[in-house]
Scaffold this active site. Structure first.
Site, PDB file in Angstrom:
ATOM      1  N   HIS A  59       0.847  -1.194   0.000  1.00 22.53           N
ATOM      2  CA  HIS A  59       0.000   0.000   0.000  1.00 22.53           C
ATOM      3  C   HIS A  59       0.879   1.238   0.000  1.00 22.53           C
ATOM      4  O   HIS A  59       0.634   2.176  -0.749  1.00 22.53           O
ATOM      5  CB  HIS A  59      -0.941   0.011   1.210  1.00 22.53           C
ATOM      6  CG  HIS A  59      -1.912   1.153   1.195  1.00 22.53           C
ATOM      7  ND1 HIS A  59      -2.957   1.264   2.068  1.00 22.53           N
ATOM      8  CD2 HIS A  59      -1.991   2.257   0.403  1.00 22.53           C
ATOM      9  CE1 HIS A  59      -3.641   2.378   1.823  1.00 22.53           C
ATOM     10  NE2 HIS A  59      -3.068   3.005   0.818  1.00 22.53           N
ATOM     11  N   GLU A 113       0.768   7.942  -3.927  1.00 23.35           N
ATOM     12  CA  GLU A 113       1.721   7.526  -2.899  1.00 23.35           C
ATOM     13  C   GLU A 113       2.999   8.363  -2.956  1.00 23.35           C
ATOM     14  O   GLU A 113       3.541   8.751  -1.917  1.00 23.35           O
ATOM     15  CB  GLU A 113       2.040   6.034  -3.047  1.00 23.35           C
ATOM     16  CG  GLU A 113       0.867   5.127  -2.716  1.00 23.35           C
ATOM     17  CD  GLU A 113       0.363   5.319  -1.293  1.00 23.35           C
ATOM     18  OE1 GLU A 113       1.185   5.317  -0.359  1.00 23.35           O
ATOM     19  OE2 GLU A 113      -0.856   5.494  -1.114  1.00 23.35           O
ATOM     20  N   HIS A 117       3.313  10.909   0.132  1.00 20.89           N
ATOM     21  CA  HIS A 117       4.265  10.355   1.098  1.00 20.89           C
ATOM     22  C   HIS A 117       5.721  10.438   0.629  1.00 20.89           C
ATOM     23  O   HIS A 117       6.595  10.850   1.393  1.00 20.89           O
ATOM     24  CB  HIS A 117       3.908   8.895   1.383  1.00 20.89           C
ATOM     25  CG  HIS A 117       2.530   8.708   1.930  1.00 20.89           C
ATOM     26  ND1 HIS A 117       2.170   9.090   3.202  1.00 20.89           N
ATOM     27  CD2 HIS A 117       1.406   8.178   1.356  1.00 20.89           C
ATOM     28  CE1 HIS A 117       0.898   8.794   3.405  1.00 20.89           C
ATOM     29  NE2 HIS A 117       0.398   8.245   2.301  1.00 20.89           N
TER      30      HIS A 117
END
Length: 224
Positions: A59, A113, A117
């Site tokens: 993930h 992502e 992040h």
């Protein structure tokens, strides 16, 4: 411009660069069981590359702080560029698949992502090395094998939360955090596994703090 102003300008520029580098203490490395993503009211869609393997998928690799806070979207100028991970696309499709609807090739997921992040760890990674590090971490782990070795199989059966944690700790050497979600009938099921990685992204560590959440004492491990 006077001499003092000339001297202070480079210092201000340096401070601006330093302040743009978001600090963090460690990473959560989060792996997701696809059967639990799909066995919900919202269901799922397989990626355009086909049904993923019945295995835990990545993930994300998320910078986090020891107090539970986390940075996000740290560099709006660093948009995801698919060409930079061209050599990783096959591995990303296999190990970091999207299950979101409508069916797609995964680019939107990977972009999210990286931009949310990955950009907060640009002091350590560029886009390529961020994804490569996560893929390498996954290849060093085999959560499914660790669980199956303990008799815990994705067969729709129910297993104790403690036995799941113990099996993963036995297999990895580190204490995991287990996140649960619920299926269409409201049953608690194994959804995601969190392990922690040091701030350089090079090795697993014991988690300084776990996310907040709740699982039942017995949870389902659904088929996929």
């Amino acid at each position: 411009m006077n001499t003092a102003a000339l001297v202070s300008l480079p210092i201000l520029l340096l401070l601006a660069v330093v302040s743009s580098v978001q600090a963090y203490d460690f990473f959560y490395f989060v792996l997701q069981w696809p059967g639990s993503y799909c066995d919900t009211k919202q269901s799922c869609c397989y990626p355009t590359s086909g049904k993923p393997a019945a295995d835990f998928g990545i993930h994300g690799l998320w910078p986090n702080n020891n107090d539970g806070s986390y940075p996000s979207n740290c560099d709006p100028s660093s948009a995801f560029d698919k060409s930079k991970v061209r050599g990783l696309l096959s591995s990303l499709q296999s190990n970091w698949p999207t299950l979101a609807c409508p069916s797609n090739d995964g680019t939107t997921f990977w972009a999210h992502e990286w931009e949310k992040h990955g950009t907060c760890a640009e002091s350590v990674f560029n886009e390529y090395s961020y994804f490569k590090t996560a893929l390498d971490l996954k290849s060093s782990l085999n959560l499914l094998q660790s669980l199956q070795s303990a008799g815990i199989k994705p067969d729709g059966g129910y297993y104790s939360l403690k036995s799941i944690k113990d099996a993963i700790e036995q297999g990895t050497g580190y204490t995991p955090y287990i996140e649960c979600n619920v299926d269409e009938s409201g049953n608690s099921q194994l959804y995601q596994v969190y392990l922690c990685v040091d701030s350089s992204g090079s090795q697993l560590i014991e988690c300084p703090i776990f996310p907040r959440g709740k699982c039942n004492l017995q949870i389902e491990f659904p088929m996929f």
